[in-house]
Design a protein around this motif. Structure first.
Motif, short mmCIF file in Angstrom:
data_model
loop_
_atom_site.label_atom_id
_atom_site.label_comp_id
_atom_site.label_asym_id
_atom_site.label_seq_id
_atom_site.Cartn_x
_atom_site.Cartn_y
_atom_site.Cartn_z
N LEU A 85 38.48 48.82 48.78
CA LEU A 85 39.84 48.44 48.42
C LEU A 85 40.69 49.66 48.11
O LEU A 85 40.21 50.65 47.57
N ASP A 86 41.99 49.54 48.46
CA ASP A 86 42.98 50.52 48.00
C ASP A 86 43.43 50.08 46.61
O ASP A 86 43.77 48.91 46.40
N CYS A 87 43.42 50.99 45.66
CA CYS A 87 43.77 50.62 44.29
C CYS A 87 44.54 51.75 43.62
O CYS A 87 44.58 52.88 44.11
N GLU A 88 45.14 51.42 42.49
CA GLU A 88 45.94 52.38 41.71
C GLU A 88 45.42 52.42 40.28
O GLU A 88 45.19 51.38 39.67
N VAL A 89 45.28 53.62 39.76
CA VAL A 89 44.75 53.80 38.41
C VAL A 89 45.79 53.34 37.39
O VAL A 89 46.94 53.79 37.41
N VAL A 90 45.37 52.44 36.49
CA VAL A 90 46.26 51.97 35.43
C VAL A 90 45.73 52.34 34.04
O VAL A 90 46.44 52.15 33.04
N GLY A 91 44.50 52.83 33.98
CA GLY A 91 43.95 53.22 32.69
C GLY A 91 42.79 54.18 32.86
O GLY A 91 41.98 54.05 33.78
N VAL A 92 42.72 55.18 31.98
CA VAL A 92 41.66 56.19 32.04
C VAL A 92 41.02 56.32 30.67
O VAL A 92 41.70 56.58 29.67
N ASP A 93 39.70 56.12 30.61
CA ASP A 93 38.93 56.31 29.39
C ASP A 93 37.81 57.31 29.66
O ASP A 93 37.59 57.73 30.80
N ASP A 94 37.10 57.68 28.62
CA ASP A 94 36.02 58.64 28.79
C ASP A 94 34.89 58.11 29.65
O ASP A 94 34.23 58.86 30.37
N ASP A 95 34.66 56.80 29.58
CA ASP A 95 33.51 56.22 30.28
C ASP A 95 33.86 55.28 31.41
O ASP A 95 32.99 54.73 32.07
N LYS A 96 35.17 55.09 31.70
CA LYS A 96 35.53 54.19 32.79
C LYS A 96 36.97 54.43 33.23
O LYS A 96 37.77 55.06 32.52
N VAL A 97 37.27 53.90 34.43
CA VAL A 97 38.63 53.94 34.98
C VAL A 97 39.03 52.51 35.30
O VAL A 97 38.26 51.76 35.92
N THR A 98 40.21 52.11 34.87
CA THR A 98 40.73 50.77 35.16
C THR A 98 41.74 50.89 36.29
O THR A 98 42.63 51.75 36.25
N VAL A 99 41.60 50.02 37.30
CA VAL A 99 42.48 50.12 38.47
C VAL A 99 43.08 48.77 38.80
O VAL A 99 42.50 47.71 38.54
N ASP A 100 44.28 48.81 39.35
CA ASP A 100 44.97 47.62 39.83
C ASP A 100 44.54 47.40 41.28
O ASP A 100 44.75 48.27 42.14
N ILE A 101 43.94 46.24 41.55
CA ILE A 101 43.47 45.93 42.90
C ILE A 101 44.28 44.79 43.53
O ILE A 101 43.83 44.16 44.48
N ALA A 102 45.48 44.55 42.97
CA ALA A 102 46.38 43.50 43.48
C ALA A 102 45.67 42.15 43.50
O ALA A 102 45.76 41.39 44.47
N SER A 103 44.98 41.87 42.42
CA SER A 103 44.26 40.61 42.31
C SER A 103 44.56 39.99 40.95
O SER A 103 45.30 40.55 40.14
N TYR A 104 43.94 38.84 40.70
CA TYR A 104 44.16 38.16 39.43
C TYR A 104 43.51 38.91 38.27
O TYR A 104 43.76 38.63 37.11
N THR A 105 42.67 39.89 38.58
CA THR A 105 42.00 40.68 37.55
C THR A 105 42.00 42.15 37.94
O THR A 105 42.23 42.50 39.11
N ASP A 106 41.77 43.02 36.97
CA ASP A 106 41.69 44.44 37.24
C ASP A 106 40.30 44.83 37.73
O ASP A 106 39.34 44.06 37.61
N GLY A 107 40.21 46.01 38.29
CA GLY A 107 38.92 46.56 38.68
C GLY A 107 38.47 47.61 37.70
O GLY A 107 39.30 48.31 37.10
N ILE A 108 37.16 47.74 37.51
CA ILE A 108 36.61 48.72 36.58
C ILE A 108 35.64 49.64 37.34
O ILE A 108 34.76 49.17 38.06
N ILE A 109 35.84 50.95 37.18
CA ILE A 109 34.94 51.95 37.77
C ILE A 109 34.25 52.68 36.62
O ILE A 109 34.89 53.43 35.89
N ARG A 110 32.98 52.43 36.44
CA ARG A 110 32.24 53.09 35.37
C ARG A 110 32.02 54.57 35.70
O ARG A 110 32.03 54.96 36.87
N LYS A 111 31.75 55.36 34.68
CA LYS A 111 31.58 56.80 34.88
C LYS A 111 30.45 57.10 35.85
O LYS A 111 30.57 57.99 36.70
N GLU A 112 29.34 56.36 35.75
CA GLU A 112 28.21 56.61 36.63
C GLU A 112 28.51 56.23 38.08
O GLU A 112 27.78 56.63 39.00
#
Length: 362
Positions: A85-112
């Protein structure tokens, strides 16, 4: 002030006609008094929520029901594991990245799932608003879609590897390690193997392999098996082609009739291959080695021996040589040392008068 206010309310019909006649008209209560003076442009924008004019606001483009329906359908589109998916970063934390995936929910990318590098810092390398491509690895992660940057990069890398295999395009890699049988390099993050036999035109021993670490070399993909996680590279094919190009370029400069010195590279029953320099090897046919008849080139030549030869012919990328021609021309530098050969009995001849009269009866 009272004079400026209309004394009687507009009927519902009159209000509708007034709204149609003037784009600046707004929906009002029929009983409410209205100012006689027209409002300025800065007071004309209509609040998106209330539908009333709001000072300083800009009018938004109207959104049709079709637009709303399209957005709603997109937000509930099926998302499957393996989708990139093409997505846009909406939040950055030490252990994860939150992204907008144009869906009813956000996507989460864990550090690992971002990088294998333990020193990698999400906050240093990723920022809000950044565009990314990530692959779905979990359908739902505590209410969110689980994504992986590593997986997306791996899929893209294998796609490129297959394209490189098909196109035979050359790429440069840096050797990062060695094994007993060859060297290790990384192509777009994929671990690749270069067999020792494919590192060079010459033989590379196990003892020589460590000396290749840190070298950058030009390679070509010869195997790309994603299922078996098997990526194999070769430098030898490229080196062979370059040497052949150089050889042909030098051959184009070689002129028949030139006398030069060469080194015997190999011996065959039909002749000897002689290196005359600049990567050019010519054939010294057995019939052109000497005016004397010989059984085998090995009888008079050996590998590594220096010989003087004359270039007799250049055609189709092949060079023909002759030592015999130098003897015919009486080359003062030609080897005039007499050679003795044992000829088979069938080829023995006599030149004395007794030999000539031997079988003559009077």
């Amino acid at each position: 002030m009272a004079d400026e206010i209309k004394s009687e309310a507009l009927s519902e019909n009159e209000a509708g006609q007034t709204a149609a006649a003037s784009p600046q008209a707004v929906s009002v209560n029929a009983d409410a008094p209205q100012a006689s003076e027209p409002q300025t442009d800065e007071h004309q924008a209509v609040s998106k929520e209330s539908g009333t004019q709001t000072p300083g606001a800009q009018a938004d483009e109207p959104q049709t029901m079709a637009d709303v329906e399209a957005e709603l359908n997109a937000s509930f589109r099926p998302i499957r594991e393996g989708d990139t998916l093409d997505c846009e970063v909406v939040g950055v934390d030490d252990d994860k990245v939150t992204v907008d995936i144009a869906s009813y929910t956000d996507g989460i990318i864990r550090k690992e799932d971002v990088s294998d590098d333990p020193s990698y810092s999400i906050r240093e390398h990723i920022s809000v608003g950044q565009k990314l491509q990530a692959t779905v690895i979990r359908r739902d992660d505590h209410g969110h879609v689980g994504l992986s940057l590593k997986k997306a990069a791996s899929l893209a890398a294998w796609d490129r590897a297959r394209n490189l295999l098909a196109s035979k395009e050359n790429v440069r890699v840096k050797i990062s390690g060695v094994t007993k049988a060859g060297a290790i390099a990384y192509l777009d993050g994929i671990r690749a193997f270069i067999p020792a036999s494919k590192l060079s035109l010459g033989y590379v021993s196990d003892d020589e392999l460590p000396g290749w670490i840190g070298k950058e070399i030009e390679v070509r993909v010869i195997t790309a098996d994603e299922g078996g996680n098997h990526l194999v590279l070769s430098a030898k094919d490229i080196l062979h082609e370059k040497r052949e190009e150089e050889r042909r370029a030098h051959i184009a400069l070689v002129k028949p009739g030139t006398i030069t010195e060469g080194t015997v590279e190999s011996l065959k029953d039909f002749g000897a291959f002689v290196d005359i320099g600049e990567g050019v090897t010519g054939l010294l046919h057995v019939s052109q080695i000497s005016q004397k008849r010989i059984k085998s080139p090995a009888d008079v030549l050996k590998v590594g021996q220096k010989v003087r030869v004359k270039i007799t012919k250049v055609a189709d990328g092949r060079v023909s040589l002759s030592m015999k021609a130098l003897e015919d021309e009486g080359d003062p530098q030609a080897d005039t040392k007499e050679e003795h050969y044992d000829l088979p009995k069938s080829e023995e001849i006599g030149t004395g008068l007794g030999a000539l009269l031997k079988n003559i009866r009077l």
